[in-house]
Design a protein around this motif. Structure first.
Motif, PDB file in Angstrom:
ATOM      1  N   PRO A   1      -2.805  17.221  -0.341  1.00 50.47           N
ATOM      2  CA  PRO A   1      -1.544  16.621   0.130  1.00 50.47           C
ATOM      3  C   PRO A   1      -1.775  15.436   1.063  1.00 50.47           C
ATOM      4  O   PRO A   1      -1.035  14.445   1.027  1.00 50.47           O
ATOM      5  CB  PRO A   1      -0.845  17.779   0.849  1.00 50.47           C
ATOM      6  CG  PRO A   1      -1.411  19.010   0.216  1.00 50.47           C
ATOM      7  CD  PRO A   1      -2.833  18.681  -0.116  1.00 50.47           C
ATOM      8  N   GLY A   2      -2.812  15.508   1.885  1.00 52.08           N
ATOM      9  CA  GLY A   2      -3.073  14.427   2.834  1.00 52.08           C
ATOM     10  C   GLY A   2      -3.391  13.113   2.164  1.00 52.08           C
ATOM     11  O   GLY A   2      -3.130  12.039   2.724  1.00 52.08           O
ATOM     12  N   THR A   3      -3.960  13.191   0.944  1.00 56.75           N
ATOM     13  CA  THR A   3      -4.278  11.968   0.209  1.00 56.75           C
ATOM     14  C   THR A   3      -3.021  11.167  -0.063  1.00 56.75           C
ATOM     15  O   THR A   3      -2.969   9.941   0.174  1.00 56.75           O
ATOM     16  CB  THR A   3      -4.969  12.314  -1.125  1.00 56.75           C
ATOM     17  OG1 THR A   3      -6.205  12.982  -0.854  1.00 56.75           O
ATOM     18  CG2 THR A   3      -5.226  11.056  -1.938  1.00 56.75           C
ATOM     19  N   TRP A   4      -1.988  11.838  -0.536  1.00 54.28           N
ATOM     20  CA  TRP A   4      -0.776  11.127  -0.945  1.00 54.28           C
ATOM     21  C   TRP A   4       0.152  10.855   0.227  1.00 54.28           C
ATOM     22  O   TRP A   4       0.958   9.924   0.172  1.00 54.28           O
ATOM     23  CB  TRP A   4      -0.091  11.898  -2.066  1.00 54.28           C
ATOM     24  CG  TRP A   4      -1.066  12.025  -3.206  1.00 54.28           C
ATOM     25  CD1 TRP A   4      -1.709  13.142  -3.632  1.00 54.28           C
ATOM     26  CD2 TRP A   4      -1.580  10.942  -3.994  1.00 54.28           C
ATOM     27  NE1 TRP A   4      -2.586  12.846  -4.639  1.00 54.28           N
ATOM     28  CE2 TRP A   4      -2.523  11.508  -4.885  1.00 54.28           C
ATOM     29  CE3 TRP A   4      -1.348   9.578  -4.038  1.00 54.28           C
ATOM     30  CZ2 TRP A   4      -3.224  10.734  -5.817  1.00 54.28           C
ATOM     31  CZ3 TRP A   4      -2.041   8.809  -4.957  1.00 54.28           C
ATOM     32  CH2 TRP A   4      -2.962   9.377  -5.831  1.00 54.28           C
ATOM     33  N   THR A   5      -0.001  11.626   1.303  1.00 57.39           N
ATOM     34  CA  THR A   5       0.697  11.264   2.545  1.00 57.39           C
ATOM     35  C   THR A   5       0.160   9.933   3.052  1.00 57.39           C
ATOM     36  O   THR A   5       0.924   9.045   3.464  1.00 57.39           O
ATOM     37  CB  THR A   5       0.506  12.362   3.607  1.00 57.39           C
ATOM     38  OG1 THR A   5       1.030  13.590   3.128  1.00 57.39           O
ATOM     39  CG2 THR A   5       1.214  11.979   4.904  1.00 57.39           C
ATOM     40  N   SER A   6      -1.166   9.785   3.003  1.00 57.85           N
ATOM     41  CA  SER A   6      -1.783   8.521   3.414  1.00 57.85           C
ATOM     42  C   SER A   6      -1.356   7.382   2.500  1.00 57.85           C
ATOM     43  O   SER A   6      -1.071   6.269   2.964  1.00 57.85           O
ATOM     44  CB  SER A   6      -3.307   8.656   3.404  1.00 57.85           C
ATOM     45  OG  SER A   6      -3.924   7.406   3.602  1.00 57.85           O
ATOM     46  N   ALA A   7      -1.305   7.642   1.185  1.00 55.96           N
ATOM     47  CA  ALA A   7      -0.894   6.604   0.234  1.00 55.96           C
ATOM     48  C   ALA A   7       0.533   6.151   0.505  1.00 55.96           C
ATOM     49  O   ALA A   7       0.833   4.944   0.504  1.00 55.96           O
ATOM     50  CB  ALA A   7      -1.032   7.119  -1.193  1.00 55.96           C
ATOM     51  N   ALA A   8       1.432   7.110   0.727  1.00 51.51           N
ATOM     52  CA  ALA A   8       2.832   6.757   1.002  1.00 51.51           C
ATOM     53  C   ALA A   8       2.947   5.949   2.282  1.00 51.51           C
ATOM     54  O   ALA A   8       3.710   4.971   2.354  1.00 51.51           O
ATOM     55  CB  ALA A   8       3.667   8.038   1.098  1.00 51.51           C
ATOM     56  N   ARG A   9       2.189   6.329   3.285  1.00 57.92           N
ATOM     57  CA  ARG A   9       2.218   5.591   4.559  1.00 57.92           C
ATOM     58  C   ARG A   9       1.650   4.187   4.380  1.00 57.92           C
ATOM     59  O   ARG A   9       2.185   3.206   4.907  1.00 57.92           O
ATOM     60  CB  ARG A   9       1.431   6.367   5.609  1.00 57.92           C
ATOM     61  CG  ARG A   9       1.516   5.783   7.009  1.00 57.92           C
ATOM     62  CD  ARG A   9       0.985   6.773   8.034  1.00 57.92           C
ATOM     63  NE  ARG A   9      -0.365   7.214   7.742  1.00 57.92           N
ATOM     64  CZ  ARG A   9      -0.690   8.460   7.392  1.00 57.92           C
ATOM     65  NH1 ARG A   9       0.246   9.395   7.298  1.00 57.92           N
ATOM     66  NH2 ARG A   9      -1.946   8.782   7.139  1.00 57.92           N
ATOM     67  N   ALA A  10       0.555   4.061   3.610  1.00 54.90           N
ATOM     68  CA  ALA A  10      -0.072   2.754   3.409  1.00 54.90           C
ATOM     69  C   ALA A  10       0.849   1.793   2.675  1.00 54.90           C
ATOM     70  O   ALA A  10       0.893   0.597   2.983  1.00 54.90           O
ATOM     71  CB  ALA A  10      -1.383   2.925   2.630  1.00 54.90           C
ATOM     72  N   TRP A  11       1.598   2.306   1.710  1.00 53.00           N
ATOM     73  CA  TRP A  11       2.439   1.423   0.897  1.00 53.00           C
ATOM     74  C   TRP A  11       3.860   1.284   1.419  1.00 53.00           C
ATOM     75  O   TRP A  11       4.433   0.185   1.383  1.00 53.00           O
ATOM     76  CB  TRP A  11       2.467   1.938  -0.548  1.00 53.00           C
ATOM     77  CG  TRP A  11       1.197   1.646  -1.264  1.00 53.00           C
ATOM     78  CD1 TRP A  11       0.141   2.487  -1.479  1.00 53.00           C
ATOM     79  CD2 TRP A  11       0.817   0.388  -1.821  1.00 53.00           C
ATOM     80  NE1 TRP A  11      -0.868   1.843  -2.135  1.00 53.00           N
ATOM     81  CE2 TRP A  11      -0.480   0.555  -2.360  1.00 53.00           C
ATOM     82  CE3 TRP A  11       1.439  -0.853  -1.934  1.00 53.00           C
ATOM     83  CZ2 TRP A  11      -1.174  -0.478  -3.004  1.00 53.00           C
ATOM     84  CZ3 TRP A  11       0.768  -1.885  -2.566  1.00 53.00           C
ATOM     85  CH2 TRP A  11      -0.521  -1.698  -3.093  1.00 53.00           C
ATOM     86  N   PHE A  12       4.442   2.378   1.907  1.00 54.34           N
ATOM     87  CA  PHE A  12       5.879   2.360   2.210  1.00 54.34           C
ATOM     88  C   PHE A  12       6.207   2.709   3.652  1.00 54.34           C
ATOM     89  O   PHE A  12       7.385   2.799   4.014  1.00 54.34           O
ATOM     90  CB  PHE A  12       6.613   3.331   1.266  1.00 54.34           C
ATOM     91  CG  PHE A  12       6.374   3.021  -0.185  1.00 54.34           C
ATOM     92  CD1 PHE A  12       6.947   1.897  -0.765  1.00 54.34           C
ATOM     93  CD2 PHE A  12       5.567   3.835  -0.962  1.00 54.34           C
ATOM     94  CE1 PHE A  12       6.718   1.585  -2.100  1.00 54.34           C
ATOM     95  CE2 PHE A  12       5.329   3.541  -2.298  1.00 54.34           C
ATOM     96  CZ  PHE A  12       5.902   2.413  -2.867  1.00 54.34           C
ATOM     97  N   GLY A  13       5.190   2.888   4.477  1.00 54.21           N
ATOM     98  CA  GLY A  13       5.444   3.157   5.882  1.00 54.21           C
ATOM     99  C   GLY A  13       5.768   1.877   6.648  1.00 54.21           C
ATOM    100  O   GLY A  13       5.971   0.798   6.065  1.00 54.21           O
ATOM    101  N   TRP A  14       5.817   2.011   7.976  1.00 56.46           N
ATOM    102  CA  TRP A  14       6.047   0.841   8.822  1.00 56.46           C
ATOM    103  C   TRP A  14       4.934  -0.183   8.570  1.00 56.46           C
ATOM    104  O   TRP A  14       3.763   0.134   8.638  1.00 56.46           O
ATOM    105  CB  TRP A  14       6.064   1.271  10.286  1.00 56.46           C
ATOM    106  CG  TRP A  14       6.137   0.138  11.269  1.00 56.46           C
ATOM    107  CD1 TRP A  14       5.179  -0.233  12.152  1.00 56.46           C
ATOM    108  CD2 TRP A  14       7.240  -0.753  11.480  1.00 56.46           C
ATOM    109  NE1 TRP A  14       5.598  -1.302  12.899  1.00 56.46           N
ATOM    110  CE2 TRP A  14       6.862  -1.650  12.526  1.00 56.46           C
ATOM    111  CE3 TRP A  14       8.500  -0.881  10.911  1.00 56.46           C
ATOM    112  CZ2 TRP A  14       7.703  -2.647  12.990  1.00 56.46           C
ATOM    113  CZ3 TRP A  14       9.339  -1.889  11.366  1.00 56.46           C
ATOM    114  CH2 TRP A  14       8.935  -2.741  12.378  1.00 56.46           C
ATOM    115  N   ARG A  15       5.332  -1.414   8.235  1.00 57.17           N
ATOM    116  CA  ARG A  15       4.395  -2.483   7.879  1.00 57.17           C
ATOM    117  C   ARG A  15       3.549  -2.121   6.653  1.00 57.17           C
ATOM    118  O   ARG A  15       2.410  -2.550   6.516  1.00 57.17           O
ATOM    119  CB  ARG A  15       3.470  -2.817   9.058  1.00 57.17           C
ATOM    120  CG  ARG A  15       4.207  -3.448  10.234  1.00 57.17           C
ATOM    121  CD  ARG A  15       3.223  -3.813  11.332  1.00 57.17           C
ATOM    122  NE  ARG A  15       3.875  -4.585  12.382  1.00 57.17           N
ATOM    123  CZ  ARG A  15       3.273  -5.033  13.470  1.00 57.17           C
ATOM    124  NH1 ARG A  15       1.975  -4.797  13.639  1.00 57.17           N
ATOM    125  NH2 ARG A  15       3.925  -5.738  14.371  1.00 57.17           N
TER     126      ARG A  15
END
Length: 274
Positions: free
Chosen positions: A212-226
């Protein structure tokens, strides 16, 4: 005199680097590794494309000098990423797309010069957008292994510095709007499909696809703040404007700031006089 400077980073990657060199972030490491795997073939294709432009199309001595130093910079990038990729191979990460990419590059070599240059322009726009992101958002490389942070930021700085060279050669060779726009749409689809495919392959090799942490990181990298998605959207669409030129978005201040802060990290190895 050329507007570019060919440099080499003061780096030695022979001792290797950590498996998750992006501060332990598995997704961002896999994504950056996927980009690096594509660079040696891609950069050689860029070099071959600008060299294929007919000499009578590049009459401006400044552009001729820039082309020569563009080749020098891209050759340096290719060399450093070959070393980087060799370490990835030692760690068990193979470039699964390599046979297909070699086939695609060979097909591109058979195209007319304007088409080859249009493809190079499109890919150079992507490298310039990613370079702008890396330098504008230093938090992207926060926690990265120090040598690799230098490697990627140096590469980004030079991608900004030469981002208009292929575009100017394309126009000098008679290239028009519709050809570059159509190739950009094609290249955009291929670039993201290939990069994401290789990223997932890297994650699979790392046994991290189902974490799960892999895709949490992916979502943050692409769609998080900045996130990258928000940062790349406007310049990505801007390429389709008939009035587009790489320097309409003048981000040379990012280049200057990085060079001033890292003058001990790289050394100039040449400039070209017209």
């Amino acid at each position: 005199m050329s507007t570019l400077t060919v440099r080499k980073p003061n780096l030695d990657l022979s001792s290797g680097f950590p498996r998750h060199w992006m501060g332990g972030d598995v997704y961002r490491t896999a994504f950056m590794n996927a980009l690096s795997m594509s660079f040696p073939l891609g950069e050689q294709m860029f070099i071959d494309s600008v060299r294929a432009a007919p000499p009578e199309a590049i009459l401006d001595p400044l552009l001729r000098a820039d082309v020569k130093d563009f080749v020098g910079q891209e050759a340096s990038h290719r060399f450093m990423h070959q070393q980087f990729n060799a370490e990835l191979a030692r760690q068990g990460f193979d470039y699964t797309l390599e046979p297909r990419m070699k086939w695609k590059v060979e097909r591109i070599r058979r195209l007319p010069v304007q088409d080859r240059l249009a493809i190079t322009c499109a890919l150079e726009h992507y490298t310039a957008m990613l370079a702008d992101y890396v330098l504008r958002h230093p938090e992207w490389l926060q926690g990265a292994e120090p040598r690799l942070r230098t490697l990627w930021s140096w590469h980004a700085a030079e991608e900004l510095e030469h981002k208009a060279v292929a575009f100017d050669v394309y126009r000098a060779a008679g290239g028009g709007y519709w050809k570059r726009a159509i190739w950009y749409l094609h290249v955009s689809l291929a670039f993201w499909l290939d990069t994401n495919w290789q990223t997932v392959h890297n994650l699979r090799r790392d046994r991290a696809v189902w974490r799960p942490g892999t895709w949490t990181s992916a979502a943050r990298a692409w769609f998080g703040w900045r996130g990258m998605a928000w940062s790349l959207m406007t310049p990505g669409l801007g390429y389709l404007s008939p009035r587009f030129h790489p320097w309409r978005h003048d981000n040379r201040a990012l280049l200057r700031t990085w060079l001033e802060s890292n003058e001990d990290s790289v050394r100039a190895i040449g400039r070209t006089r017209a």
